[in-house]
Write an enzyme that holds these catalytic residues in place. Structure first.
Site, PDB file in Angstrom:
ATOM      1  N   ASP A  72       0.744   3.722  -3.244  1.00 22.49           N
ATOM      2  CA  ASP A  72       0.149   4.964  -3.045  1.00 22.49           C
ATOM      3  C   ASP A  72       1.052   6.159  -3.827  1.00 22.49           C
ATOM      4  O   ASP A  72       0.432   7.030  -4.469  1.00 22.49           O
ATOM      5  CB  ASP A  72       0.209   5.462  -1.527  1.00 22.49           C
ATOM      6  CG  ASP A  72      -0.066   6.930  -1.179  1.00 22.49           C
ATOM      7  OD1 ASP A  72      -1.088   7.179  -1.547  1.00 22.49           O
ATOM      8  OD2 ASP A  72       0.902   7.483  -0.501  1.00 22.49           O
TER       9      ASP A  72
ATOM     10  N   GLU B 176      -4.576   0.647  -3.566  1.00 23.37           N
ATOM     11  CA  GLU B 176      -3.157   0.940  -3.446  1.00 23.37           C
ATOM     12  C   GLU B 176      -2.310  -0.278  -3.455  1.00 23.37           C
ATOM     13  O   GLU B 176      -1.165  -0.072  -4.184  1.00 23.37           O
ATOM     14  CB  GLU B 176      -2.952   1.969  -2.383  1.00 23.37           C
ATOM     15  CG  GLU B 176      -3.546   3.411  -2.526  1.00 23.37           C
ATOM     16  CD  GLU B 176      -3.298   4.157  -1.476  1.00 23.37           C
ATOM     17  OE1 GLU B 176      -3.458   5.397  -1.579  1.00 23.37           O
ATOM     18  OE2 GLU B 176      -3.282   3.727  -0.316  1.00 23.37           O
TER      19      GLU B 176
ATOM     20  N   ASP C  10      -7.328   0.990   0.755  1.00 22.29           N
ATOM     21  CA  ASP C  10      -5.963   0.389   0.916  1.00 22.29           C
ATOM     22  C   ASP C  10      -5.449  -0.534  -0.158  1.00 22.29           C
ATOM     23  O   ASP C  10      -4.597  -0.916  -0.557  1.00 22.29           O
ATOM     24  CB  ASP C  10      -5.666  -0.019   2.452  1.00 22.29           C
ATOM     25  CG  ASP C  10      -5.685   1.118   3.433  1.00 22.29           C
ATOM     26  OD1 ASP C  10      -5.639   2.155   2.996  1.00 22.29           O
ATOM     27  OD2 ASP C  10      -5.917   0.781   4.563  1.00 22.29           O
TER      28      ASP C  10
ATOM     29  N   GLU D 118       0.650  -1.159  -0.039  1.00 21.58           N
ATOM     30  CA  GLU D 118      -0.205  -0.106  -0.116  1.00 21.58           C
ATOM     31  C   GLU D 118       0.741   1.309   0.122  1.00 21.58           C
ATOM     32  O   GLU D 118       0.676   2.321  -0.758  1.00 21.58           O
ATOM     33  CB  GLU D 118      -1.171   0.089   1.128  1.00 21.58           C
ATOM     34  CG  GLU D 118      -1.837   1.421   1.523  1.00 21.58           C
ATOM     35  CD  GLU D 118      -2.147   1.499   2.893  1.00 21.58           C
ATOM     36  OE1 GLU D 118      -2.764   2.421   3.195  1.00 21.58           O
ATOM     37  OE2 GLU D 118      -2.084   0.586   3.623  1.00 21.58           O
TER      38      GLU D 118
END
Length: 140
Positions: free
Chosen positions: A44, A115, A112, A40
């Protein structure tokens, strides 16, 4: 993994995608498990970069305008929507308590997962593979 075929993602390491759908609550109940948090973190930044690059190359906007557009498309609400569109909620591995309390529909978990999936694509394929998915899911 079925979801990879559905999204036409070519994966060199499918184990990354298993981790991408694994919540920490699942790992608390099972041994030898890696949750999605590290993926994650990476996903991101990859998402942020690709969306920024797309806006710069395809829109002639001022910095502040690009920042607002990017923020609207990479926020928790938007990411959870993309995750549901991809049906990531069906692939989540959750602990018993998280499952019982509606974790599959929880915005934070869904965003989450989106990502972390991007992080897994990046590590298993390339940034171009991530871009292909975003062209289908985010850019429209």
């Amino acid at each position: 993994m079925e979801i990879l075929e559905k999204l036409n993602v070519k994966a060199k390491d499918e184990s990354l995608f298993l981790s991408a759908f694994t919540h920490s609550s699942y790992c608390n109940e099972h041994k030898n498990c890696e949750n999605y948090e590290r993926l994650e973190f990476l996903g991101d930044k990859v998402l942020d970069f690709i969306v920024s690059d797309y806006l710069y190359r395809n829109r002639h906007l001022f910095e502040g305008e690009m920042t607002k557009i990017r923020a609207a498309h990479v926020c928790e609400e938007a990411l959870s929507t993309y995750s549901l569109e991809c049906k990531f909620n069906e692939y989540l591995r959750l602990g018993h308590g998280e499952e019982l309390t509606g974790g599959r529909q929880r915005q934070a978990i869904l965003s989450d997962a989106f990502e972390s999936f991007l992080g897994a694509i990046y590590l298993s394929g390339s940034i171009d593979e991530v871009r292909k998915l975003l062209e289908i899911v985010v850019f429209p």
